[in-house]
Design a protein around this motif. Structure first.
Motif, PDB file in Angstrom:
ATOM      1  N   ASP A  95       0.854  -1.185   0.000  1.00  0.00           N
ATOM      2  CA  ASP A  95       0.000   0.000   0.000  1.00  0.00           C
ATOM      3  C   ASP A  95       0.893   1.239   0.000  1.00  0.00           C
ATOM      4  O   ASP A  95       2.102   1.154   0.226  1.00  0.00           O
ATOM      5  CB  ASP A  95      -0.905   0.001   1.242  1.00  0.00           C
ATOM      6  CG  ASP A  95      -2.095   0.946   1.115  1.00  0.00           C
ATOM      7  OD1 ASP A  95      -2.203   1.632   0.078  1.00  0.00           O
ATOM      8  OD2 ASP A  95      -2.900   0.993   2.057  1.00  0.00           O
ATOM      9  N   ALA A  96       0.295   2.394  -0.275  1.00  0.00           N
ATOM     10  CA  ALA A  96       1.041   3.655  -0.263  1.00  0.00           C
ATOM     11  C   ALA A  96       0.135   4.772   0.217  1.00  0.00           C
ATOM     12  O   ALA A  96      -1.071   4.775  -0.052  1.00  0.00           O
ATOM     13  CB  ALA A  96       1.558   3.991  -1.664  1.00  0.00           C
ATOM     14  N   GLU A  97       0.721   5.719   0.920  1.00  0.00           N
ATOM     15  CA  GLU A  97       0.010   6.949   1.251  1.00  0.00           C
ATOM     16  C   GLU A  97       0.162   7.911   0.075  1.00  0.00           C
ATOM     17  O   GLU A  97       1.244   8.031  -0.502  1.00  0.00           O
ATOM     18  CB  GLU A  97       0.585   7.584   2.512  1.00  0.00           C
ATOM     19  CG  GLU A  97      -0.175   8.836   2.955  1.00  0.00           C
ATOM     20  CD  GLU A  97       0.406   9.483   4.190  1.00  0.00           C
ATOM     21  OE1 GLU A  97      -0.287  10.325   4.796  1.00  0.00           O
ATOM     22  OE2 GLU A  97       1.562   9.152   4.544  1.00  0.00           O
ATOM     23  N   LEU A  98      -0.914   8.574  -0.285  1.00  0.00           N
ATOM     24  CA  LEU A  98      -0.871   9.563  -1.350  1.00  0.00           C
ATOM     25  C   LEU A  98      -0.708  10.945  -0.729  1.00  0.00           C
ATOM     26  O   LEU A  98      -1.381  11.273   0.252  1.00  0.00           O
ATOM     27  CB  LEU A  98      -2.160   9.506  -2.178  1.00  0.00           C
ATOM     28  CG  LEU A  98      -2.558   8.124  -2.716  1.00  0.00           C
ATOM     29  CD1 LEU A  98      -3.860   8.215  -3.491  1.00  0.00           C
ATOM     30  CD2 LEU A  98      -1.453   7.528  -3.573  1.00  0.00           C
ATOM     31  N   ILE A  99       0.210  11.738  -1.266  1.00  0.00           N
ATOM     32  CA  ILE A  99       0.465  13.074  -0.726  1.00  0.00           C
ATOM     33  C   ILE A  99       0.433  14.107  -1.849  1.00  0.00           C
ATOM     34  O   ILE A  99       0.657  13.780  -3.017  1.00  0.00           O
ATOM     35  CB  ILE A  99       1.819  13.147   0.021  1.00  0.00           C
ATOM     36  CG1 ILE A  99       2.982  12.762  -0.906  1.00  0.00           C
ATOM     37  CG2 ILE A  99       1.793  12.277   1.268  1.00  0.00           C
ATOM     38  CD1 ILE A  99       4.360  12.949  -0.288  1.00  0.00           C
ATOM     39  N   ASP A 100       0.175  15.370  -1.478  1.00  0.00           N
ATOM     40  CA  ASP A 100       0.161  16.427  -2.475  1.00  0.00           C
ATOM     41  C   ASP A 100       1.538  17.078  -2.589  1.00  0.00           C
ATOM     42  O   ASP A 100       2.513  16.599  -1.999  1.00  0.00           O
ATOM     43  CB  ASP A 100      -0.931  17.458  -2.168  1.00  0.00           C
ATOM     44  CG  ASP A 100      -0.682  18.245  -0.873  1.00  0.00           C
ATOM     45  OD1 ASP A 100       0.439  18.183  -0.330  1.00  0.00           O
ATOM     46  OD2 ASP A 100      -1.633  18.917  -0.418  1.00  0.00           O
ATOM     47  N   ARG A 131       3.357   8.358  -2.220  1.00  0.00           N
ATOM     48  CA  ARG A 131       3.339   8.668  -3.652  1.00  0.00           C
ATOM     49  C   ARG A 131       2.865  10.107  -3.834  1.00  0.00           C
ATOM     50  O   ARG A 131       1.776  10.472  -3.391  1.00  0.00           O
ATOM     51  CB  ARG A 131       2.420   7.719  -4.410  1.00  0.00           C
ATOM     52  CG  ARG A 131       2.493   7.945  -5.917  1.00  0.00           C
ATOM     53  CD  ARG A 131       1.524   7.080  -6.660  1.00  0.00           C
ATOM     54  NE  ARG A 131       1.835   7.072  -8.086  1.00  0.00           N
ATOM     55  CZ  ARG A 131       1.082   6.492  -9.009  1.00  0.00           C
ATOM     56  NH1 ARG A 131      -0.015   5.854  -8.660  1.00  0.00           N
ATOM     57  NH2 ARG A 131       1.432   6.528 -10.266  1.00  0.00           N
ATOM     58  N   ARG A 132       3.686  10.890  -4.500  1.00  0.00           N
ATOM     59  CA  ARG A 132       3.386  12.305  -4.688  1.00  0.00           C
ATOM     60  C   ARG A 132       2.439  12.496  -5.874  1.00  0.00           C
ATOM     61  O   ARG A 132       2.730  12.070  -6.988  1.00  0.00           O
ATOM     62  CB  ARG A 132       4.675  13.074  -4.944  1.00  0.00           C
ATOM     63  CG  ARG A 132       4.493  14.564  -5.073  1.00  0.00           C
ATOM     64  CD  ARG A 132       4.774  15.312  -3.821  1.00  0.00           C
ATOM     65  NE  ARG A 132       6.051  14.970  -3.224  1.00  0.00           N
ATOM     66  CZ  ARG A 132       6.453  15.458  -2.043  1.00  0.00           C
ATOM     67  NH1 ARG A 132       5.689  16.301  -1.376  1.00  0.00           N
ATOM     68  NH2 ARG A 132       7.629  15.104  -1.545  1.00  0.00           N
ATOM     69  N   MET A 133       1.315  13.148  -5.625  1.00  0.00           N
ATOM     70  CA  MET A 133       0.349  13.441  -6.682  1.00  0.00           C
ATOM     71  C   MET A 133       0.458  14.923  -7.015  1.00  0.00           C
ATOM     72  O   MET A 133       0.169  15.786  -6.173  1.00  0.00           O
ATOM     73  CB  MET A 133      -1.067  13.105  -6.208  1.00  0.00           C
ATOM     74  CG  MET A 133      -1.214  11.704  -5.623  1.00  0.00           C
ATOM     75  SD  MET A 133      -0.807  10.379  -6.784  1.00  0.00           S
ATOM     76  CE  MET A 133      -2.179  10.525  -7.934  1.00  0.00           C
TER      77      MET A 133
END
Length: 322
Positions: free
Chosen positions: A122-127, A213-215
């Motif tokens: 899994d991954a955390e999504l970040i801005d 993961r950088r969005m």
């Protein structure tokens, strides 16, 4: 049990705003047997200056500085050929690794049979500012995940749906060597890698968020399914490869589902050439229905119905699709 060498291949293109956090996360790994290779693909910001400062402070980092832009796939292959790790992480330098990322994935591999070629998580999504946007997998109150991760033999699953967060993967070196690395003719690597590798290797899901993961608007993932999307041409090529690998009725159905999905999005983003090619592939796979015959006519006449996709995204997600 011996500790295998892990190579982290760090790919940079105009990531100056994120480089410090990304490289610090690589250097903060608790796993001791690491090889770090950084490739700058002719950035136009001050990425090279930042990387060179890191190399001076950490001379174990191997830095490859391009004089022309090669793209992600060729850049990765170049570093792969120079690397020596038994396991490989493809790391974009706008993302962030959890300190235990490498250690936990190596431990998982060591508990698995040699037939397993990929461990993903899994991954955390970040801005852009690092604020959390949630996680890749949505969890119900009972603990079930959406999308549902697949394990073991996943070829039909990767054909039919999207369930792997690409930056979470650790790959066995042997897998990449058998595939001769990524296909440098493609604009992106993940779908092609999943299709080609999962035909012969098994996958394992480790239920932990081990990276961020950088969005952001400049990421490749944000450029998919827009008018003029160059990645769609690569998707057509990958589907043509998949046609040669399909063996069972279930896999054929999954391939048809993928082609329909891609054809719809190609049409609804006014990428008519790719939509035409995809619908032709659907005909080859004997997957045409009346709906897709009608879509074929709309595509040929280039009837502009892009508002449908924008309306759908506004209804489902509360925003307008690009």
């Amino acid at each position: 049990m011996t500790s295998p060498l892990v190579s982290i291949i760090c790919l940079c293109y105009n990531h100056a705003a994120f480089l410090h956090e990304a490289l610090d996360s690589v250097l903060a790994q608790t796993y001791p047997h690491l090889e770090v290779l950084v490739v700058d693909d002719l950035s136009t910001d001050n990425s090279v200056e930042i990387i060179e400062k890191y190399v001076r402070r950490h001379p174990q980092i191997r830095f490859l500085k391009h004089k022309r832009n090669l793209g992600n796939c060729a850049s990765f292959n170049e570093a792969l050929q120079l690397s020596q790790g038994d396991f490989i992480i493809d790391f974009a330098t706008d993302d962030v690794l959890h300190p235990e990322r490498v250690a936990r994935q190596v431990a998982a591999f060591q508990q698995l049979p040699a037939s397993y070629g990929v461990v993903y998580t899994d991954a955390e999504l970040i801005d852009e500012q690092g604020a959390s946007l949630g996680f890749f997998y949505t969890r119900s109150a009972e603990g079930s995940l959406t999308p549902l991760p697949a394990q073991g033999e996943v070829f039909s699953e990767v054909l039919g749906r999207y369930f792997i967060c690409p930056p979470t993967m650790m790959m066995r070196r042997q897998v990449l060597e058998e595939l001769h690395g990524y296909d440098p003719s493609l604009a992106y690597e993940d779908f092609d890698f999943w299709v080609r590798s999962s035909r012969y290797w098994q996958y394992h899901f480790l239920d932990r968020p081990l990276c961020q993961r950088r969005m952001h608007p400049r990421s490749l993932s944000r450029q998919v399914y827009q008018k003029g999307d160059k990645q769609l041409a690569s998707t057509v090529k990958v589907i043509q490869k998949a046609q040669k690998l399909v063996r069972t009725p279930r896999e054929k159905e999954a391939l048809q589902a993928r082609i329909r999905y891609e054809a719809r999005h190609a049409y609804l983003t006014a990428n008519y050439s790719e939509a035409t090619q995809l619908l032709r592939l659907l005909e080859e796979e004997q997957g045409m229905t009346l709906t897709y015959r009608f879509l074929q006519v709309l595509t040929q006449k280039k009837v502009p119905l892009q508002f449908i996709r924008r309306w759908y995204h506004r209804w489902k997600y509360g925003h307008t699709a690009a």
